[in-house]
Design a protein around this motif. Structure first.
Motif, PDB file in Angstrom:
ATOM      1  N   SER A   6       0.853  -1.188   0.000  1.00 17.20           N
ATOM      2  CA  SER A   6       0.000   0.000   0.000  1.00 17.20           C
ATOM      3  C   SER A   6       0.889   1.237   0.000  1.00 17.20           C
ATOM      4  CB  SER A   6      -0.907   0.009   1.223  1.00 17.20           C
ATOM      5  OG  SER A   6      -0.127   0.022   2.391  1.00 17.20           O
ATOM      6  N   PHE A   7       0.290   2.339  -0.394  1.00 19.67           N
ATOM      7  CA  PHE A   7       1.030   3.594  -0.352  1.00 19.67           C
ATOM      8  C   PHE A   7       0.059   4.744  -0.177  1.00 19.67           C
ATOM      9  CE2 PHE A   7      -0.225   3.596  -4.737  1.00 19.67           C
ATOM     10  CZ  PHE A   7      -0.364   4.938  -5.068  1.00 19.67           C
ATOM     11  N   ASP A  22      -2.957  -5.706  -4.355  1.00 19.00           N
ATOM     12  CA  ASP A  22      -2.616  -7.116  -4.216  1.00 19.00           C
ATOM     13  C   ASP A  22      -1.325  -7.387  -4.984  1.00 19.00           C
ATOM     14  OD1 ASP A  22      -3.434  -7.011  -6.836  1.00 19.00           O
ATOM     15  OD2 ASP A  22      -5.041  -8.465  -6.632  1.00 19.00           O
ATOM     16  N   VAL A  23      -0.934  -8.646  -5.071  1.00 20.28           N
ATOM     17  CA  VAL A  23       0.325  -9.021  -5.707  1.00 20.28           C
ATOM     18  C   VAL A  23       0.299  -8.724  -7.210  1.00 20.28           C
ATOM     19  CG1 VAL A  23       1.858 -10.957  -6.179  1.00 20.28           C
ATOM     20  CG2 VAL A  23       0.697 -10.810  -3.982  1.00 20.28           C
ATOM     21  N   LYS A  24      -0.872  -8.848  -7.835  1.00 15.90           N
ATOM     22  CA  LYS A  24      -0.983  -8.612  -9.273  1.00 15.90           C
ATOM     23  C   LYS A  24      -1.043  -7.133  -9.637  1.00 15.90           C
ATOM     24  CE  LYS A  24      -3.458 -12.900 -10.034  1.00 15.90           C
ATOM     25  NZ  LYS A  24      -4.726 -13.496 -10.467  1.00 15.90           N
ATOM     26  N   GLY A  25      -1.141  -6.270  -8.667  1.00 15.33           N
ATOM     27  CA  GLY A  25      -1.185  -4.833  -8.922  1.00 15.33           C
ATOM     28  C   GLY A  25      -2.586  -4.262  -8.948  1.00 15.33           C
ATOM     29  N   GLY A  26      -3.591  -5.068  -8.649  1.00 16.13           N
ATOM     30  CA  GLY A  26      -4.971  -4.581  -8.609  1.00 16.13           C
ATOM     31  C   GLY A  26      -5.282  -3.942  -7.271  1.00 16.13           C
ATOM     32  N   VAL A  27      -6.136  -2.950  -7.290  1.00 16.43           N
ATOM     33  CA  VAL A  27      -6.523  -2.264  -6.058  1.00 16.43           C
ATOM     34  C   VAL A  27      -7.470  -3.169  -5.271  1.00 16.43           C
ATOM     35  CG1 VAL A  27      -7.718  -0.250  -5.119  1.00 16.43           C
ATOM     36  CG2 VAL A  27      -6.263  -0.008  -7.120  1.00 16.43           C
ATOM     37  N   THR A  28      -7.159  -3.431  -4.018  1.00  6.38           N
ATOM     38  CA  THR A  28      -8.011  -4.270  -3.179  1.00  6.38           C
ATOM     39  C   THR A  28      -8.908  -3.452  -2.258  1.00  6.38           C
ATOM     40  OG1 THR A  28      -6.280  -4.479  -1.513  1.00  6.38           O
ATOM     41  CG2 THR A  28      -6.415  -6.199  -3.202  1.00  6.38           C
ATOM     42  N   SER A  29      -8.408  -2.313  -1.768  1.00  5.65           N
ATOM     43  CA  SER A  29      -9.237  -1.485  -0.898  1.00  5.65           C
ATOM     44  C   SER A  29      -8.687  -0.064  -0.843  1.00  5.65           C
ATOM     45  CB  SER A  29      -9.317  -2.058   0.516  1.00  5.65           C
ATOM     46  OG  SER A  29      -8.046  -2.028   1.124  1.00  5.65           O
ATOM     47  N   LEU A  32     -10.401   5.997   3.187  1.00  2.00           N
ATOM     48  CA  LEU A  32     -10.767   7.385   2.934  1.00  2.00           C
ATOM     49  C   LEU A  32     -10.365   8.273   4.098  1.00  2.00           C
ATOM     50  CD1 LEU A  32     -14.316   6.838   1.417  1.00  2.00           C
ATOM     51  CD2 LEU A  32     -12.124   7.003   0.232  1.00  2.00           C
ATOM     52  N   SER A  33     -10.330   9.563   3.838  1.00  2.00           N
ATOM     53  CA  SER A  33      -9.936  10.504   4.885  1.00  2.00           C
ATOM     54  C   SER A  33     -10.989  10.595   5.981  1.00  2.00           C
ATOM     55  CB  SER A  33      -9.697  11.886   4.279  1.00  2.00           C
ATOM     56  OG  SER A  33     -10.875  12.355   3.651  1.00  2.00           O
ATOM     57  N   THR A  34     -12.203  10.133   5.720  1.00  2.00           N
ATOM     58  CA  THR A  34     -13.264  10.136   6.733  1.00  2.00           C
ATOM     59  C   THR A  34     -13.160   8.940   7.674  1.00  2.00           C
ATOM     60  OG1 THR A  34     -14.742   8.936   5.254  1.00  2.00           O
ATOM     61  CG2 THR A  34     -14.866  11.349   5.211  1.00  2.00           C
ATOM     62  N   GLY A  35     -12.226   8.031   7.387  1.00  2.00           N
ATOM     63  CA  GLY A  35     -12.046   6.854   8.221  1.00  2.00           C
ATOM     64  C   GLY A  35     -12.737   5.616   7.670  1.00  2.00           C
ATOM     65  N   GLU A  36     -13.492   5.763   6.593  1.00  2.00           N
ATOM     66  CA  GLU A  36     -14.168   4.614   5.994  1.00  2.00           C
ATOM     67  C   GLU A  36     -13.188   3.787   5.177  1.00  2.00           C
ATOM     68  OE1 GLU A  36     -18.174   5.502   4.248  1.00  2.00           O
ATOM     69  OE2 GLU A  36     -17.380   7.523   4.448  1.00  2.00           O
ATOM     70  N   LYS A  37     -13.474   2.492   5.070  1.00  2.00           N
ATOM     71  CA  LYS A  37     -12.667   1.603   4.250  1.00  2.00           C
ATOM     72  C   LYS A  37     -13.569   1.001   3.183  1.00  2.00           C
ATOM     73  CE  LYS A  37      -9.299  -2.067   4.382  1.00  2.00           C
ATOM     74  NZ  LYS A  37      -8.471  -2.944   5.187  1.00  2.00           N
ATOM     75  N   ILE A  38     -13.179   1.137   1.924  1.00  2.00           N
ATOM     76  CA  ILE A  38     -13.958   0.605   0.813  1.00  2.00           C
ATOM     77  C   ILE A  38     -13.236  -0.622   0.287  1.00  2.00           C
ATOM     78  CG2 ILE A  38     -14.888   1.065  -1.469  1.00  2.00           C
ATOM     79  CD1 ILE A  38     -14.926   4.012  -0.743  1.00  2.00           C
ATOM     80  N   GLU A  39     -13.902  -1.779   0.400  1.00  2.00           N
ATOM     81  CA  GLU A  39     -13.326  -3.039  -0.060  1.00  2.00           C
ATOM     82  C   GLU A  39     -13.759  -3.302  -1.501  1.00  2.00           C
ATOM     83  OE1 GLU A  39     -11.454  -5.347   1.695  1.00  2.00           O
ATOM     84  OE2 GLU A  39     -11.399  -4.115   3.498  1.00  2.00           O
ATOM     85  N   ARG A  40     -12.952  -4.022  -2.240  1.00  2.00           N
ATOM     86  CA  ARG A  40     -13.308  -4.419  -3.588  1.00  2.00           C
ATOM     87  C   ARG A  40     -14.337  -5.544  -3.513  1.00  2.00           C
ATOM     88  NH1 ARG A  40      -9.157  -6.238  -8.327  1.00  2.00           N
ATOM     89  NH2 ARG A  40     -10.689  -6.218  -9.980  1.00  2.00           N
ATOM     90  N   ILE A  41     -15.369  -5.446  -4.334  1.00  2.00           N
ATOM     91  CA  ILE A  41     -16.422  -6.454  -4.344  1.00  2.00           C
ATOM     92  C   ILE A  41     -15.910  -7.673  -5.099  1.00  2.00           C
ATOM     93  CG2 ILE A  41     -18.749  -6.974  -5.121  1.00  2.00           C
ATOM     94  CD1 ILE A  41     -19.350  -3.992  -4.887  1.00  2.00           C
TER      95      ILE A  41
END
Length: 84
Positions: A6-7, A22-29, A32-41
């Motif tokens: 992550s970065f 993830d290892v393949k370079g896809g975004v997993t989650s 946000l600055s509001t503290g929420e976490k958005i997971e990939r479906i």
């Protein structure tokens, strides 16, 4: 080649604090600055994607057939001759 898990993106760009890969370079989650976490479906399984939609017409037919059969059974009970 070394991959980062992550970065932190540019300062508060679109409200995103942290991006997880993830290892393949896809975004997993995203964090946000509001503290929420958005997971990939996750994609649905084969059964949910192909088999379950095929069962809906079959279930509709069976329910309709059962209802008609029940109505006919009740109607014949009122109209049947009594053989005494």
């Amino acid at each position: 080649m070394m991959r980062l898990e992550s970065f932190a993106p540019d300062q508060n760009r679109d409200g995103i604090d942290l991006i997880h890969y993830d290892v393949k370079g896809g975004v997993t989650s995203l964090d946000l600055s509001t503290g929420e976490k958005i997971e990939r479906i996750q994609s649905p399984s084969f059964l949910r994607l192909f088999v379950v939609p095929l069962l809906f017409p079959l279930a509709g037919f069976v329910l309709f057939w059962g209802a008609m059969k029940s109505i006919a059974w009740i109607a014949t009970g009122f109209t049947a001759s009594k053989g005494i």
